[in-house]
Design an enzyme around this catalytic site. Structure first.
Site, PDB file in Angstrom:
ATOM      1  N   HIS A 266      45.730  45.017  43.215  1.00 25.72           N
ATOM      2  CA  HIS A 266      45.894  44.488  44.262  1.00 25.72           C
ATOM      3  C   HIS A 266      44.725  43.739  45.098  1.00 25.72           C
ATOM      4  CE1 HIS A 266      43.929  48.389  45.099  1.00 25.72           C
ATOM      5  NE2 HIS A 266      43.491  47.760  46.366  1.00 25.72           N
ATOM      6  N   ASN A 267      45.015  42.662  45.519  1.00 26.82           N
ATOM      7  CA  ASN A 267      43.868  41.763  46.439  1.00 26.82           C
ATOM      8  C   ASN A 267      43.003  41.127  45.451  1.00 26.82           C
ATOM      9  OD1 ASN A 267      45.110  43.024  48.700  1.00 26.82           O
ATOM     10  ND2 ASN A 267      43.612  44.347  48.923  1.00 26.82           N
TER      11      ASN A 267
END
Length: 370
Positions: A266-267
Site C-alpha cells: 500500500h501507498n
C-alpha cells in the site's frame, strides 16, 4: 513454434528495420530454435534465431535464419537470412509478429455478468464468466479473458489484454495497453494494522532490540480507502499483487514491467520504465524512481526511497535510501564494489583464522618461556 501468421522474409526484414539476404520472397510461418529447422517447402518454413556461430551450427541447409552482423549465411547453406544489429531487440519484434495471443472470441460472451451502468468500448472482447461491476469503463479493443472480475468504478484504457483469472478490484485506474497475466490481483486491501498501545514492532524500532515486559496485543485493521493508479504500457505478471493505498493511491508508472509473484504494498509509488523481477517485495509507502531494476527476490523496506536508475542485484535487501544511479548488492544492500570486497574478505576468513591460531600458539610459547 509455428503460428497462423505468414509473411515473406522481405516483409519481415522491413518490419524489423533489418537487412535481408537471399530469397526474400520465401514465406515465413513461424519461429523456431536452430535444431528444429528444416528446408523451406512450397508453403514456406520457420525462421531460426541463430545469432551466434555456436547456435548456427545446428541450422539445417535450405532453411531461413536470423544472424548477427558479420556471419556468413552461405556457410550454413541458408536460402535466406535477416541480419540483426541488436539481436534481442530484433527478437522482440519477431516474437511479436508471430504471437497469436490468447483465444478470446470477439464480442461479449453470454455468460458474462456486466452491470448495466458499465461502459464497454468499441470492439471489446469479453470472455465467459467475466464479472464487471457498476460504473466500470472499459476502453476500445480491450480483450478480457474468462473468469476475470473488475470492481465498481474501475477504469481500464484502450487495447487492454487481461488474461483469464485476473482480479481487478474497485477504484482502480489503468492506462492504455495494459497486460495483466492470470492470477494477478490489483487493488486488494493493504496489510495495515495497529494496536491500541505501543506494539512490539514499534518498541523494537524505538529501542533497537531491547524488550520490556511482553504483553498481549490485538491488531485493529486500518482500512484501505485509496485506489491503484497504473500508467500506459504496463505489464503485470502472473500472481503479482498490487495493494491499494490507505488514503492516496498506490501508483505504477508508465512502461513499468512487473514480473510474476511480485508484491507491491500500500501507498508505494513506482516510477516509469522500471523492471521488478520475480519475488520482489516492496513494503508500504516506499518510493521507487524511474528506470529502476530490482532483480529477483529483492526486498525494499517500508518508507524507503530508491532513486532513479538504481540497479539492485538478486536477493538484495534495501533498508536505507539509495541515491540515484547506484548499483547495489547484498544483505544489507551496499555498493556492488563494496559487496564484492566483503565477499572476498569472507572467503579469506578461514585462512585468517588459521594464521591467528598459529600466532596465538607462538605468543603462548613465548610467554611460557618468559
Amino acid at each position: 513454434m509455428s503460428a497462423e501468421v505468414s509473411v515473406t522474409v522481405g516483409d519481415l526484414a522491413r518490419a524489423l528495420d533489418a537487412r535481408g539476404w537471399g530469397e526474400l520472397d520465401l514465406k515465413v510461418t513461424g519461429a523456431a530454435e536452430p535444431a528444429a529447422t528444416s528446408p523451406v517447402g512450397p508453403n514456406g518454413g520457420v525462421i531460426a534465431l541463430a545469432m551466434a556461430p555456436k547456435y548456427a551450427e545446428s541450422l539445417q541447409p535450405g532453411s531461413i535464419a536470423i544472424l548477427a552482423d558479420g556471419m556468413e549465411p552461405q556457410a550454413y547453406g541458408l536460402r535466406a537470412a535477416i541480419f540483426a544489429p541488436r539481436p534481442r531487440l530484433l527478437m522482440a519484434g519477431l516474437t511479436r509478429a508471430f504471437d497469436p495471443g490468447p483465444e478470446i472470441a470477439p464480442g461479449i460472451h453470454p455468460s458474462a455478468v456486466i452491470d448495466p451502468s458499465a461502459e464497454i468500448g468499441e470492439a471489446a472482447a469479453i470472455g465467459p464468466f467475466v464479472v464487471i461491476g457498476a460504473k466500470v469503463r472499459i476502453g476500445r479493443n480491450a480483450r478480457i479473458g474468462a473468469h476475470v472480475s473488475i470492481g465498481r468504478g474501475t477504469v481500464i484504457g484502450d487495447d487492454a489484454l487481461i488474461h483469464p483469472g485476473a482480479r481487478i478490484a474497485h477504484g482502480v485506474t489503468i492506462g492504455l495497453r495494459i497486460i495483466v497475466q492470470s492470477g494477478a490481483v490489483i487493488g486488494g486491501d493493504g496489510f495495515s494494522f495497529v494496536t491500541p498501545e505501543e506494539s512490539g514492532i514499534e518498541e523494537i524500532r524505538r529501542t533497537l532490540g531491547a524488550r520490556d515486559a511482553i504483553k498481549e496485543q490485538h491488531w485493529t485493521r486500518i482500512h484501505s480507502l485509496g485506489g491503484v493508479e497504473i500508467g500506459d504500457d504496463v505489464e503485470i505478471g502472473a500472481n503479482a499483487t498490487i495493494d491499494r493505498g490507505t488514503i492516496r493511491a498506490t501508483r505504477i508508472g508508465s512502461g513499468t514491467k512487473v514480473d510474476n509473484l511480485v508484491m507491491v504494498a500500500h501507498n508505494v509509488v513506482v516510477g516509469e520504465d522500471c523492471l521488478l523481477c520475480s519475488q520482489v517485495g516492496i513494503a508500504g509507502s516506499s518510493k521507487i524512481g524511474n528506470r529502476v531494476v530490482l532483480a529477483g527476490k529483492v526486498g525494499v523496506s517500508d518508507n524507503i526511497e530508491v532513486g532513479d536508475d538504481v540497479i539492485a542485484g538478486g536477493a538484495s535487501k534495501i533498508f536505507t535510501r539509495v541515491p540515484a544511479g547506484r548499483v547495489v548488492l547484498g544483505n544489507p544492500a551496499v555498493k556492488m564494489e563494496t559487496q564484492l570486497e566483503i565477499q572476498k574478505a569472507m572467503r579469506r576468513l578461514p585462512r585468517f583464522a588459521q594464521q591467528l591460531a598459529k600466532l596465538q600458539e607462538t605468543v603462548t610459547r613465548l610467554l611460557e618461556k618468559g
